[in-house]
Design an enzyme around this catalytic site. Sequence first.
Site, PDB file in Angstrom:
ATOM      1  N   PRO A 155     155.928  82.043 133.587  1.00 35.18           N
ATOM      2  CA  PRO A 155     154.489  81.866 133.700  1.00 35.18           C
ATOM      3  C   PRO A 155     153.717  82.931 132.936  1.00 35.18           C
ATOM      4  O   PRO A 155     153.955  84.125 133.093  1.00 35.18           O
ATOM      5  CB  PRO A 155     154.218  81.958 135.197  1.00 35.18           C
ATOM      6  CG  PRO A 155     155.397  82.614 135.780  1.00 35.18           C
ATOM      7  CD  PRO A 155     156.545  82.292 134.894  1.00 35.18           C
ATOM      8  N   GLU A 156     152.812  82.480 132.084  1.00 33.58           N
ATOM      9  CA  GLU A 156     151.875  83.367 131.389  1.00 33.58           C
ATOM     10  C   GLU A 156     150.489  83.100 131.981  1.00 33.58           C
ATOM     11  O   GLU A 156     150.381  82.424 133.003  1.00 33.58           O
ATOM     12  CB  GLU A 156     151.934  83.118 129.877  1.00 33.58           C
ATOM     13  CG  GLU A 156     153.349  83.321 129.313  1.00 33.58           C
ATOM     14  CD  GLU A 156     153.487  83.096 127.823  1.00 33.58           C
ATOM     15  OE1 GLU A 156     152.520  83.333 127.090  1.00 33.58           O
ATOM     16  OE2 GLU A 156     154.572  82.680 127.385  1.00 33.58           O
TER      17      GLU A 156
END
Length: 296
Positions: A2-3
């Site tokens: 996840p960014e």
Amino acid sequence: MPELPEVQTIVDDLNKRIVGRKVAGVWYDWPKTIKKPKATDLEKEIRGLKIEEIKRRGKNILIYLSKGVDKSAYLLLIHLKMTGHLLYGNWQMKNNKPVFPGKGFLSEKVNSYIHLIFYLDNGLELALSDLRKFAKVIFGPAEEIEKLGELHKIGPEPLNQSFKVGKFISLISPQRRKIKQVLMDPKVIAGIGNIYSDEILWQAKIHPLRSANSLKPEELEKIYKSIRQILEKALKLRGTSVSDFRDPLGKPGLYGKKLLAYRRGGEPCLRCGVKMKRLKMGGRSSCYCSRCQILK
DNA sequence: GGAGTTGTTCCGCC
DNA sequence: AGGCGGAACAACTC
């Protein structure tokens, strides 16, 4: 994985679903995930606290809790690292492992890696699933947690109104490292990882190995615009599910279909048709087009 | 069996 | 000093 867009998607979902709930209990089977307090103390310290608000800083999920008066007295910080997922639903224990009982959206692999569960007072649970067990959780008085390096030594938020192009240039242009590394450094700018840095540099037509301090103002401006455009679009599409990202209800993000560079080494550039290249940097691979993204 | 996979920090080498 | 590669965290897929 996840960014920024994925973490923001999670935070938005949680704000709709768990605000006002109280923590009723804690279960875990991998104590190393819990960095603070001692894993054995987490339950007695957090039980009974009410969830007030969920925020994001970089890739950190910040869950503020209270005893009633001071709405942000306590903070539960969650970093999902590479393979973490936060899931909201109702699990049952089978053979000492949590299992989602339904056949639907969470009957996939993701829920078989749950290592930490917060039981809430409505009978549902917030669960941390993490295949590689790199994710971390820190809990304590908000004042104390906010001072930690996790939140303190982190660069500006690229989607904030106050993050203007001039600020971006002043941050990037003194850096002597490669632009790809600089974009991925959370201490310089928050929230960008390997996927979006590849997308940003492809769109801006900048070679990943360019030294940051060799970039001209107009090149930096292109990168800045690409950062805003790509992160905003990815956020609208609820993130990228290139390996396994799921939102708190177990649904994938839709930006994966829009990826133009990430992992496309060997495939034709979607702008000029030339075969894309792949290179290694710090144990991570970067894909780029050698015609569109020229190394000067 | 070996290489590669999303994040971040740290260590040792130049 | 500071950039860089590799290691570490851990476990899966191809």
